[in-house]
Write an enzyme that holds these catalytic residues in place. Structure first.
Site, PDB file in Angstrom:
ATOM      1  N   LYS A 194      27.395  38.006  26.405  1.00  0.00           N
ATOM      2  CA  LYS A 194      27.243  37.204  27.612  1.00  0.00           C
ATOM      3  C   LYS A 194      25.775  36.866  27.836  1.00  0.00           C
ATOM      4  O   LYS A 194      24.907  37.715  27.744  1.00  0.00           O
ATOM      5  CB  LYS A 194      27.782  37.951  28.825  1.00  0.00           C
ATOM      6  CG  LYS A 194      27.645  37.176  30.120  1.00  0.00           C
ATOM      7  CD  LYS A 194      28.511  37.728  31.230  1.00  0.00           C
ATOM      8  CE  LYS A 194      27.888  38.866  31.938  1.00  0.00           C
ATOM      9  NZ  LYS A 194      28.557  39.185  33.230  1.00  0.00           N
ATOM     10  N   SER A 241      30.120  20.454  22.164  1.00  0.00           N
ATOM     11  CA  SER A 241      29.700  21.833  21.971  1.00  0.00           C
ATOM     12  C   SER A 241      28.590  22.164  22.947  1.00  0.00           C
ATOM     13  O   SER A 241      28.246  21.377  23.813  1.00  0.00           O
ATOM     14  CB  SER A 241      29.223  22.096  20.549  1.00  0.00           C
ATOM     15  OG  SER A 241      28.054  21.343  20.310  1.00  0.00           O
ATOM     16  N   TYR A 257      32.231  25.540  21.473  1.00  0.00           N
ATOM     17  CA  TYR A 257      31.670  26.382  20.418  1.00  0.00           C
ATOM     18  C   TYR A 257      30.153  26.202  20.402  1.00  0.00           C
ATOM     19  O   TYR A 257      29.620  25.222  20.912  1.00  0.00           O
ATOM     20  CB  TYR A 257      32.274  26.043  19.051  1.00  0.00           C
ATOM     21  CG  TYR A 257      32.052  24.604  18.637  1.00  0.00           C
ATOM     22  CD1 TYR A 257      30.962  24.247  17.854  1.00  0.00           C
ATOM     23  CD2 TYR A 257      32.916  23.600  19.062  1.00  0.00           C
ATOM     24  CE1 TYR A 257      30.748  22.922  17.492  1.00  0.00           C
ATOM     25  CE2 TYR A 257      32.714  22.286  18.710  1.00  0.00           C
ATOM     26  CZ  TYR A 257      31.628  21.950  17.929  1.00  0.00           C
ATOM     27  OH  TYR A 257      31.409  20.644  17.587  1.00  0.00           O
TER      28      TYR A 257
END
Length: 108
Positions: free
Chosen positions: A9, A25, A58
């Protein structure tokens, strides 16, 4: 049994730019990727603290040392430079392995 748990994170990161005309992305400075144990192509959830938007995309490598955090393609509609976001990745693990696993969390 496999369960999905927090792997990495980046907490309270700021968007530095958006690029609507790029293949989708999120581009992230390679140093930040290393610090948070993220790899190129890894699926992430992006949560925007400013507007409540959430998206899955992604990771693409951004220029090392640049501080870049860029929402690309359609994701560029989900935030703007200066917005505070959280980038989260998850991993599937065996239940017993997951009990011992420690996620990598980087605070800004």
């Amino acid at each position: 049994m496999l369960i999905q748990i927090l792997k990495s994170k980046l907490h309270r990161l700021r968007i530095t730019e958006t690029n609507l005309n790029y293949i989708g992305s999120i581009s992230i400075d390679e140093d930040l990727m290393d610090a948070s144990n993220l790899i190129e192509g890894e699926k992430v959830q992006v949560v925007n603290n400013n507007n409540g938007e959430r998206l899955e995309t992604y990771v693409i490598k951004g220029k090392r040392g640049s501080g870049m955090v860029c929402l690309n393609g359609a994701a560029a509609r989900k935030g703007q430079p200066g917005d505070i976001i959280i980038v989260i990745s998850y991993a599937l693990m065996d239940f017993e392995e997951a009990k011992q696993f420690k996620p990598t969390v980087v605070f800004f």
